[in-house]
Design an enzyme around this catalytic site. Structure first.
Site, PDB file in Angstrom:
ATOM      1  N   TYR A 514       0.840  -1.203   0.000  1.00 46.42           N
ATOM      2  CA  TYR A 514       0.000   0.000   0.000  1.00 46.42           C
ATOM      3  C   TYR A 514       0.876   1.254   0.000  1.00 46.42           C
ATOM      4  O   TYR A 514       1.011   1.920  -0.988  1.00 46.42           O
ATOM      5  CB  TYR A 514      -0.961  -0.008   1.189  1.00 46.42           C
ATOM      6  CG  TYR A 514      -1.960   1.125   1.123  1.00 46.42           C
ATOM      7  CD1 TYR A 514      -3.082   1.026   0.308  1.00 46.42           C
ATOM      8  CD2 TYR A 514      -1.782   2.277   1.865  1.00 46.42           C
ATOM      9  CE1 TYR A 514      -3.996   2.066   0.222  1.00 46.42           C
ATOM     10  CE2 TYR A 514      -2.696   3.326   1.794  1.00 46.42           C
ATOM     11  CZ  TYR A 514      -3.802   3.218   0.976  1.00 46.42           C
ATOM     12  OH  TYR A 514      -4.693   4.252   0.900  1.00 46.42           O
ATOM     13  N   SER A 594      -6.467   0.682  -4.456  1.00 44.03           N
ATOM     14  CA  SER A 594      -6.584   2.110  -4.208  1.00 44.03           C
ATOM     15  C   SER A 594      -5.218   2.775  -4.354  1.00 44.03           C
ATOM     16  O   SER A 594      -4.634   2.738  -5.428  1.00 44.03           O
ATOM     17  CB  SER A 594      -7.195   2.341  -2.830  1.00 44.03           C
ATOM     18  OG  SER A 594      -7.627   3.663  -2.685  1.00 44.03           O
ATOM     19  N   ASP A 677     -17.858   3.338  -7.955  1.00 41.54           N
ATOM     20  CA  ASP A 677     -16.805   3.833  -7.066  1.00 41.54           C
ATOM     21  C   ASP A 677     -16.782   5.357  -7.110  1.00 41.54           C
ATOM     22  O   ASP A 677     -16.344   5.950  -8.087  1.00 41.54           O
ATOM     23  CB  ASP A 677     -15.443   3.267  -7.487  1.00 41.54           C
ATOM     24  CG  ASP A 677     -14.343   3.549  -6.457  1.00 41.54           C
ATOM     25  OD1 ASP A 677     -14.554   4.419  -5.587  1.00 41.54           O
ATOM     26  OD2 ASP A 677     -13.277   2.897  -6.532  1.00 41.54           O
ATOM     27  N   HIS A 712     -15.894   1.337  -3.916  1.00 42.64           N
ATOM     28  CA  HIS A 712     -14.466   1.265  -3.625  1.00 42.64           C
ATOM     29  C   HIS A 712     -14.111   0.032  -2.800  1.00 42.64           C
ATOM     30  O   HIS A 712     -12.953  -0.363  -2.750  1.00 42.64           O
ATOM     31  CB  HIS A 712     -14.036   2.529  -2.882  1.00 42.64           C
ATOM     32  CG  HIS A 712     -12.566   2.772  -2.925  1.00 42.64           C
ATOM     33  ND1 HIS A 712     -11.882   2.979  -4.114  1.00 42.64           N
ATOM     34  CD2 HIS A 712     -11.631   2.843  -1.945  1.00 42.64           C
ATOM     35  CE1 HIS A 712     -10.596   3.168  -3.848  1.00 42.64           C
ATOM     36  NE2 HIS A 712     -10.422   3.086  -2.551  1.00 42.64           N
TER      37      HIS A 712
END
Length: 738
Positions: A514, A594, A677, A712
């Site tokens: 991430y 993301s 999203d 999302h």
């Protein structure tokens, strides 16, 4: 809360034509490893495996002659038209891409077997820690395959609910396909009413309602256009504070309308149009607000944020004063402050001001500049969260990306650490400042969440509700390894694999990361990951700069002009896996969602030789225009924007959409998003998929998978989660070899 990957949401600029010395050395090493692993006669090379794949032909996508001038640099944007989420042309593009991808994925021989195993393992009862309000207890329960978890309630003593409880609110009844989820659940202090928020198709938009606990009936209250908020009840139960945004114009739900929110007070039984505006800052359109009513009921503490900047401001209002005028308390935007509680006029905060890892301080609300008292000083580990429970500070720390929990008296005296079952993570501490006990959840990579109970008087921690997962995890090993990034920075890497697995380089490996927004990756349970490991795969979780695992400096080292550090850290983790025999390049897949999808996109365009497959989910992939849609402008403190010449140079250097190169042999790639999203515009994935398909110089498939009636990620129904995981692992089994 506003970050792209937050649930309930980005390196110094280098000339693109000049590789850095560290990158060049790593590239030579990896190419030599690849040559050694793909030996003569090896039947498992990537090229040979692709001969056995179902046919895939990317649908043709129109390229328009659209360009922009950024500070004297002309930048083409041929797929700009895919930003229009409501157009017929975009709908036709999505339909064609989905048809091609579905035909490929459904033909994969392992998919049916994988999906059946996922459903089998997913089907186990699970529950959350109970929370008490007055004589009422509340918790969620899922029988196993229910699309959404159900809220239960029961009467009880101060120590536990008396019975199994009754269903209070079942979101599975709100839609036939399970796509309406609960996005908030806030009981009154006495537990007689509950404010609950619904979210449709994974949207961030919330609609708030009020429920009578005794009758189970919803009251007429209906509050629209709320987002990123909770309901903070006054102790009277007459009403609650919440944040709302101006209603977007018809057809512009995806546009950058998420500005100028208001902190409002809603009185139960009245229309939303009558709600009192308690605080707003029209001069600061990117600010957002959160309210918390203190346990004493006297104050409402207001947190003010500028987008996703971790630094915040604190104000408060005395609810005994007419009109509730908001008073400033900590208003310099110089650090992060998390309100914990108060004793009379002494307010307690967890903060990273003047410390790298966090501490707890006491502030006199009447004289906030007169000097603070440190109650719990900074530790060697990072303070992730704190609560006042049972007359103690209960502090959750990050120790090399896993949790430990320490207890301190209110004067700062240490009471030691709670005994946790193994290397893992905790969440959901429930209770009040004067409660004798607290309930919380614990999980690890192989331990499904269990509910633990801690007694403050005895100091004992016990299991309140165990997991009912039918899986023998004794055959699974979790390792925490340490390595160095290219600039010498110490990194952490978790590895999960079957016990006794030979380090022969033949195992499919999924490297996940991430690296942004101060969000920390910790050991968390995932049925999907367990199935991948059960089938002989290695799951690797990379701890990267940009996250919050090692404090504020760690975060800052991976944001704005330092974003390239995140990608270099990820490459170093891949190199570690290769050098130590866990896998080889054609068996290595990378993944992220993301902000992690941005990570995957950057790795695809910077180092396509490094791995054999990629999965990018709901990614931020157009770094020049991300701030023009949904809540994207709030991410400017993390990424910077193309409006600024210096920041444009950073972003243009790594923006995945703008760094695809025609003729490059990109590895097999699966790009995933949801058509609803409204956190990260689906157009990011649409444009990047089209660009990657156009640039592909090899024969590897580039798939775009668009989930319908999904957003999302938050609130996604179980059936869709299982289908996504089945596609993900079947894709990797086919292109990497299972």
């Amino acid at each position: 809360m506003l970050a792209p990957g937050a649930r309930h949401a980005y390196g110094p600029h280098m000339p693109k034509c000049v590789p850095r010395a560290a990158d060049t050395a790593l590239r030579v090493l990896l190419l030599s490893l690849a040559a050694c692993s793909a030996t003569e006669g090896d039947p498992t090379t990537a090229e040979q495996r692709r001969l056995d794949l179902p046919p895939f032909q990317a649908p043709p996508t129109t390229r328009a002659d659209t360009t922009d001038d950024y500070h004297g640099t002309s930048v083409a944007d041929p797929y700009r038209w895919l930003e229009d989420q409501g157009s017929a042309d975009t709908a036709a593009f999505v339909a064609a891409q989905n048809a091609a991808s579905r035909a490929f994925l459904d033909a994969l021989p392992a998919r049916a077997e994988i999906r059946a195993r996922l459903e089998e393992l997913w089907n186990f009862p699970r529950t959350t820690p109970p929370q008490r309000h007055g004589t009422h207890w509340f918790w969620t329960h899922n029988d196993g395959l229910q699309n959404q978890s159900v809220w239960f309630t029961a009467e009880g003593s101060d120590l536990a609910p008396d019975a199994a409880g009754r269903v209070l609110l079942d979101p599975n009844l709100l839609s036939a396909d399970g796509t309406v989820a609960l996005a908030g659940f806030e009981p009154t202090d006495d537990g007689k009413l509950v404010a609950y928020a619904t979210s449709a198709s994974g949207s961030d938009w919330q609609e708030w309602h009020v429920l009578d606990v005794a009758t189970g009936q919803a009251l007429p209250d209906r509050l629209q256009w709320a987002k990123f908020t909770r309901a903070a009840w006054t102790h009277s139960g007459d009403g609650f504070f919440y944040q709302r945004y101006p209603a977007p114009k018809q057809g512009e739900v995806f546009e950058a309308a998420n500005t100028n929110p208001q902190l409002c007070y809603h009185k139960v039984g009245t229309e939303q149009s009558a709600d009192q505006v308690v605080y707003e800052r029209p001069d600061e359109p990117q600010w957002a607000f959160d309210a918390e009513v203190t346990e004493s009921g006297r104050f409402v503490v207001i947190t003010m944020r500028n987008g996703t900047d971790r630094r915040n401001r604190i104000g408060y209002a005395d609810l005994n004063q007419e009109g509730w005028p908001v008073q400033p308390l900590l208003m310099d935007f110089d650090a992060h402050y998390d309100f914990l509680g108060h004793d009379a006029d002494t307010f307690w905060f967890a903060t990273d001001k003047d410390t790298k890892r966090g501490r707890i301080v006491a502030v006199d609300r009447l004289h906030p500049a007169a000097g603070w008292q440190t109650i719990v000083p900074a530790q060697n580990d990072t303070l992730q969260a704190a609560r006042v429970l049972g007359g103690h500070f209960v502090c959750t720390y990050l120790a090399d990306a896993a949790n430990r929990v320490a207890v301190f008296d209110l004067d700062g005296a240490s009471r030691g650490d709670l005994q946790l079952p193994t290397l893992g993570s905790v969440s959901g501490f429930t209770g009040r400042a004067d409660d004798a006990i607290t309930f919380f959840s614990f999980q690890s990579f192989v331990q499904a969440p269990i509910v633990l109970r801690h007694d403050f008087s005895s100091g004992a921690t016990s299991t309140f509700r165990a997991s009912e997962l039918q899986f023998d995890s004794s055959d699974i090993v979790t390792q925490r390894r340490f390595l160095q990034s290219g600039d010498g920075t110490r990194l952490c890497l978790f590895l999960v694999h079957r016990k006794g697995q030979a380090l022969d380089g033949n195992h499919p490996t999924y490297l996940y990361g991430y690296g942004g927004f101060n969000i920390s990756l910790v050991p968390r349970f995932s049925v999907a990951n367990l199935v991948f490991v059960e089938r002989g795969g290695v799951y690797a979780q990379a701890i990267l700069r940009g996250g919050g695992e090692y404090g504020d400096a760690w975060h800052k080292a991976g944001m704005l002009g330092h974003k390239q550090n995140v990608f270099d850290d990820f490459a170093a983790c891949a190199d570690y896996l290769l050098r130590n025999g866990f896998t080889r390049p054609d068996k290595l897949a990378i993944g992220g969602a993301s902000n992690g999808g941005l990570l995957v996109g950057a790795m695809l365009t910077q180092r396509p030789d490094l791995f054999g497959a990629a999965i990018a989910e709901v990614g931020v992939l157009d770094m020049l225009r991300y701030h023009k849609f949904t809540i994207g402008a709030a991410w400017a403190p993390e990424y910077g924007t193309s409006d600024d010449p210096e920041q444009f140079a950073w972003l243009y250097a790594y923006s995945p959409l703008h760094n695809t190169k025609p003729g490059t042999h990109y590895p097999p790639t699966l790009i995933m998003t949801g058509d609803h999203d409204d956190r990260v515009l689906p157009g990011h994935s649409y444009k990047f998929a089209a660009a990657l398909q156009h640039a592909q110089g090899g024969d590897a498939p580039i798939l775009l998978r668009v989930e319908t009636s999904a957003g999302h990620g938050a609130g996604k129904p179980t059936t869709k989660l299982i289908d996504e995981a089945a596609d993900r692992w079947a894709f990797l089994a086919a292109v990497l070899g299972s």
